[in-house]
Design a protein around this motif. Structure first.
Motif, PDB file in Angstrom:
ATOM      1  N   GLN A   3       0.842  -1.188   0.000  1.00  0.00           N
ATOM      2  CA  GLN A   3       0.000   0.000   0.000  1.00  0.00           C
ATOM      3  C   GLN A   3       0.879   1.240   0.000  1.00  0.00           C
ATOM      4  O   GLN A   3       1.962   1.246   0.580  1.00  0.00           O
ATOM      5  CB  GLN A   3      -0.922   0.000   1.223  1.00  0.00           C
ATOM      6  N   LEU A   4       0.376   2.289  -0.647  1.00  0.00           N
ATOM      7  CA  LEU A   4       1.113   3.544  -0.781  1.00  0.00           C
ATOM      8  C   LEU A   4       0.398   4.639  -0.001  1.00  0.00           C
ATOM      9  O   LEU A   4      -0.829   4.788  -0.119  1.00  0.00           O
ATOM     10  CB  LEU A   4       1.219   3.930  -2.253  1.00  0.00           C
ATOM     11  N   VAL A   5       1.154   5.408   0.771  1.00  0.00           N
ATOM     12  CA  VAL A   5       0.585   6.505   1.550  1.00  0.00           C
ATOM     13  C   VAL A   5       1.380   7.775   1.255  1.00  0.00           C
ATOM     14  O   VAL A   5       2.567   7.868   1.598  1.00  0.00           O
ATOM     15  CB  VAL A   5       0.611   6.205   3.061  1.00  0.00           C
ATOM     16  N   GLU A   6       0.710   8.731   0.621  1.00  0.00           N
ATOM     17  CA  GLU A   6       1.341  10.004   0.291  1.00  0.00           C
ATOM     18  C   GLU A   6       1.080  11.021   1.396  1.00  0.00           C
ATOM     19  O   GLU A   6       0.025  10.998   2.034  1.00  0.00           O
ATOM     20  CB  GLU A   6       0.787  10.545  -1.032  1.00  0.00           C
ATOM     21  N   SER A   7       2.045  11.917   1.612  1.00  0.00           N
ATOM     22  CA  SER A   7       1.899  12.950   2.633  1.00  0.00           C
ATOM     23  C   SER A   7       2.771  14.141   2.273  1.00  0.00           C
ATOM     24  O   SER A   7       3.613  14.068   1.373  1.00  0.00           O
ATOM     25  CB  SER A   7       2.305  12.402   4.003  1.00  0.00           C
ATOM     26  N   GLY A   8       2.559  15.240   3.003  1.00  0.00           N
ATOM     27  CA  GLY A   8       3.411  16.401   2.842  1.00  0.00           C
ATOM     28  C   GLY A   8       2.840  17.534   2.028  1.00  0.00           C
ATOM     29  O   GLY A   8       3.471  18.583   1.882  1.00  0.00           O
ATOM     30  N   GLY A   9       1.656  17.333   1.467  1.00  0.00           N
ATOM     31  CA  GLY A   9       1.037  18.398   0.697  1.00  0.00           C
ATOM     32  C   GLY A   9       0.574  19.538   1.585  1.00  0.00           C
ATOM     33  O   GLY A   9       0.653  19.477   2.817  1.00  0.00           O
ATOM     34  N   GLY A  10       0.090  20.593   0.953  1.00  0.00           N
ATOM     35  CA  GLY A  10      -0.391  21.730   1.711  1.00  0.00           C
ATOM     36  C   GLY A  10      -0.626  22.920   0.821  1.00  0.00           C
ATOM     37  O   GLY A  10      -0.632  22.814  -0.408  1.00  0.00           O
ATOM     38  N   LEU A  11      -0.811  24.068   1.470  1.00  0.00           N
ATOM     39  CA  LEU A  11      -1.043  25.330   0.767  1.00  0.00           C
ATOM     40  C   LEU A  11       0.254  26.131   0.785  1.00  0.00           C
ATOM     41  O   LEU A  11       0.860  26.331   1.847  1.00  0.00           O
ATOM     42  CB  LEU A  11      -2.160  26.109   1.451  1.00  0.00           C
ATOM     43  N   VAL A  12       0.666  26.597  -0.367  1.00  0.00           N
ATOM     44  CA  VAL A  12       1.902  27.361  -0.470  1.00  0.00           C
ATOM     45  C   VAL A  12       1.711  28.481  -1.484  1.00  0.00           C
ATOM     46  O   VAL A  12       0.913  28.352  -2.423  1.00  0.00           O
ATOM     47  CB  VAL A  12       3.075  26.431  -0.878  1.00  0.00           C
ATOM     48  N   GLN A  13       2.427  29.567  -1.297  1.00  0.00           N
ATOM     49  CA  GLN A  13       2.350  30.670  -2.246  1.00  0.00           C
ATOM     50  C   GLN A  13       3.177  30.363  -3.489  1.00  0.00           C
ATOM     51  O   GLN A  13       4.159  29.601  -3.427  1.00  0.00           O
ATOM     52  CB  GLN A  13       2.850  31.955  -1.602  1.00  0.00           C
ATOM     53  N   ALA A  14       2.798  30.963  -4.574  1.00  0.00           N
ATOM     54  CA  ALA A  14       3.564  30.813  -5.809  1.00  0.00           C
ATOM     55  C   ALA A  14       5.016  31.210  -5.554  1.00  0.00           C
ATOM     56  O   ALA A  14       5.301  32.199  -4.870  1.00  0.00           O
ATOM     57  CB  ALA A  14       2.963  31.669  -6.908  1.00  0.00           C
ATOM     58  N   GLY A  15       5.925  30.410  -6.084  1.00  0.00           N
ATOM     59  CA  GLY A  15       7.343  30.623  -5.871  1.00  0.00           C
ATOM     60  C   GLY A  15       7.905  29.854  -4.692  1.00  0.00           C
ATOM     61  O   GLY A  15       9.127  29.776  -4.523  1.00  0.00           O
ATOM     62  N   GLY A  16       7.030  29.287  -3.893  1.00  0.00           N
ATOM     63  CA  GLY A  16       7.458  28.545  -2.716  1.00  0.00           C
ATOM     64  C   GLY A  16       7.837  27.110  -3.032  1.00  0.00           C
ATOM     65  O   GLY A  16       7.861  26.688  -4.197  1.00  0.00           O
ATOM     66  N   SER A  17       8.112  26.351  -1.966  1.00  0.00           N
ATOM     67  CA  SER A  17       8.573  24.967  -2.098  1.00  0.00           C
ATOM     68  C   SER A  17       7.795  24.043  -1.173  1.00  0.00           C
ATOM     69  O   SER A  17       7.298  24.475  -0.123  1.00  0.00           O
ATOM     70  CB  SER A  17      10.066  24.856  -1.763  1.00  0.00           C
ATOM     71  N   ARG A  19       7.907  19.550  -0.111  1.00  0.00           N
ATOM     72  CA  ARG A  19       8.388  18.192  -0.369  1.00  0.00           C
ATOM     73  C   ARG A  19       7.296  17.215   0.029  1.00  0.00           C
ATOM     74  O   ARG A  19       6.847  17.227   1.165  1.00  0.00           O
ATOM     75  CB  ARG A  19       9.674  17.866   0.391  1.00  0.00           C
ATOM     76  N   VAL A  20       6.880  16.399  -0.915  1.00  0.00           N
ATOM     77  CA  VAL A  20       5.900  15.358  -0.638  1.00  0.00           C
ATOM     78  C   VAL A  20       6.604  14.011  -0.574  1.00  0.00           C
ATOM     79  O   VAL A  20       7.638  13.803  -1.209  1.00  0.00           O
ATOM     80  CB  VAL A  20       4.758  15.350  -1.679  1.00  0.00           C
ATOM     81  N   SER A  21       6.024  13.130   0.232  1.00  0.00           N
ATOM     82  CA  SER A  21       6.615  11.814   0.463  1.00  0.00           C
ATOM     83  C   SER A  21       5.606  10.720   0.159  1.00  0.00           C
ATOM     84  O   SER A  21       4.397  10.931   0.275  1.00  0.00           O
ATOM     85  CB  SER A  21       7.067  11.679   1.920  1.00  0.00           C
ATOM     86  N   CYS A  22       6.119   9.573  -0.180  1.00  0.00           N
ATOM     87  CA  CYS A  22       5.280   8.406  -0.435  1.00  0.00           C
ATOM     88  C   CYS A  22       5.905   7.228   0.284  1.00  0.00           C
ATOM     89  O   CYS A  22       7.012   6.804  -0.075  1.00  0.00           O
ATOM     90  CB  CYS A  22       5.208   8.145  -1.935  1.00  0.00           C
ATOM     91  N   ALA A  23       5.207   6.734   1.286  1.00  0.00           N
ATOM     92  CA  ALA A  23       5.704   5.602   2.065  1.00  0.00           C
ATOM     93  C   ALA A  23       4.959   4.339   1.643  1.00  0.00           C
ATOM     94  O   ALA A  23       3.720   4.326   1.597  1.00  0.00           O
ATOM     95  CB  ALA A  23       5.503   5.862   3.550  1.00  0.00           C
ATOM     96  N   ALA A  24       5.712   3.311   1.337  1.00  0.00           N
ATOM     97  CA  ALA A  24       5.121   2.033   0.956  1.00  0.00           C
ATOM     98  C   ALA A  24       5.127   1.074   2.139  1.00  0.00           C
ATOM     99  O   ALA A  24       6.059   1.084   2.941  1.00  0.00           O
ATOM    100  CB  ALA A  24       5.902   1.433  -0.205  1.00  0.00           C
ATOM    101  N   SER A  25       4.077   0.257   2.226  1.00  0.00           N
ATOM    102  CA  SER A  25       3.967  -0.682   3.338  1.00  0.00           C
ATOM    103  C   SER A  25       4.874  -1.898   3.172  1.00  0.00           C
ATOM    104  O   SER A  25       5.057  -2.668   4.118  1.00  0.00           O
ATOM    105  CB  SER A  25       2.512  -1.157   3.491  1.00  0.00           C
ATOM    106  N   GLY A  26       5.426  -2.052   1.980  1.00  0.00           N
ATOM    107  CA  GLY A  26       6.337  -3.151   1.708  1.00  0.00           C
ATOM    108  C   GLY A  26       7.463  -2.674   0.810  1.00  0.00           C
ATOM    109  O   GLY A  26       7.587  -1.484   0.520  1.00  0.00           O
ATOM    110  N   SER A  27       8.253  -3.622   0.363  1.00  0.00           N
ATOM    111  CA  SER A  27       9.418  -3.254  -0.438  1.00  0.00           C
ATOM    112  C   SER A  27       9.024  -2.724  -1.815  1.00  0.00           C
ATOM    113  O   SER A  27       8.170  -3.286  -2.486  1.00  0.00           O
ATOM    114  CB  SER A  27      10.325  -4.471  -0.614  1.00  0.00           C
ATOM    115  N   ILE A  28       9.682  -1.634  -2.195  1.00  0.00           N
ATOM    116  CA  ILE A  28       9.509  -1.085  -3.543  1.00  0.00           C
ATOM    117  C   ILE A  28      10.786  -1.250  -4.356  1.00  0.00           C
ATOM    118  O   ILE A  28      10.892  -0.724  -5.457  1.00  0.00           O
ATOM    119  CB  ILE A  28       9.100   0.401  -3.527  1.00  0.00           C
ATOM    120  N   ALA A  29      11.750  -1.953  -3.779  1.00  0.00           N
ATOM    121  CA  ALA A  29      13.038  -2.081  -4.454  1.00  0.00           C
ATOM    122  C   ALA A  29      12.901  -2.694  -5.834  1.00  0.00           C
ATOM    123  O   ALA A  29      13.656  -2.372  -6.751  1.00  0.00           O
ATOM    124  CB  ALA A  29      13.983  -2.914  -3.592  1.00  0.00           C
TER     125      ALA A  29
END
Length: 116
Positions: A3-17, A19-29
């Protein structure tokens, strides 16, 4: 199944930065390559960045030079660093295999909203 779980989104002003992350419940190698997708309201989901197991990256023209994808196989996590954000980057961001043959069930995504 992984299973994949994405996080880190939000509201940001134009020009900003963000980082979003995606954590897998098992190996993605073995999933090669992995990718980040996005879906804006009323539009189809599109692949914006991909990364192979060895670290070779690819980017869509709209994000090239602004976004950086990375992966940590030991942590089963994929990242997307987004700089110089624009209003048109507003979308729900998802990670998954970059090829259909390795596709996993989609996660819930993480909302990124860029205000102009």
């Amino acid at each position: 199944q992984v299973q994949l779980v994405e996080s880190g989104g939000g509201l940001v002003q134009a020009g900003g930065s963000l980082r979003v992350s995606c954590a897998a419940s098992g190996s993605i190698a073995s999933i090669n390559p992995m990718g980040w997708y996005r879906q804006a309201p009323g539009k189809q989901r599109e692949l914006v960045a991909s990364i192979t197991r060895g670290g070779t990256t690819g980017y869509g023209d709209s994000v090239k030079g602004r976004f950086t994808i990375s992966r940590d196989n030991a942590k089963n996590t994929v990242y997307l660093q987004m700089n110089s954000l624009k209003a048109e980057d507003t979308a729900v961001y998802y990670c998954n295999a970059a090829t259909i043959s390795n596709r996993l069930p989609w996660g819930q995504g993480t909302q990124v909203t860029v205000s102009s």
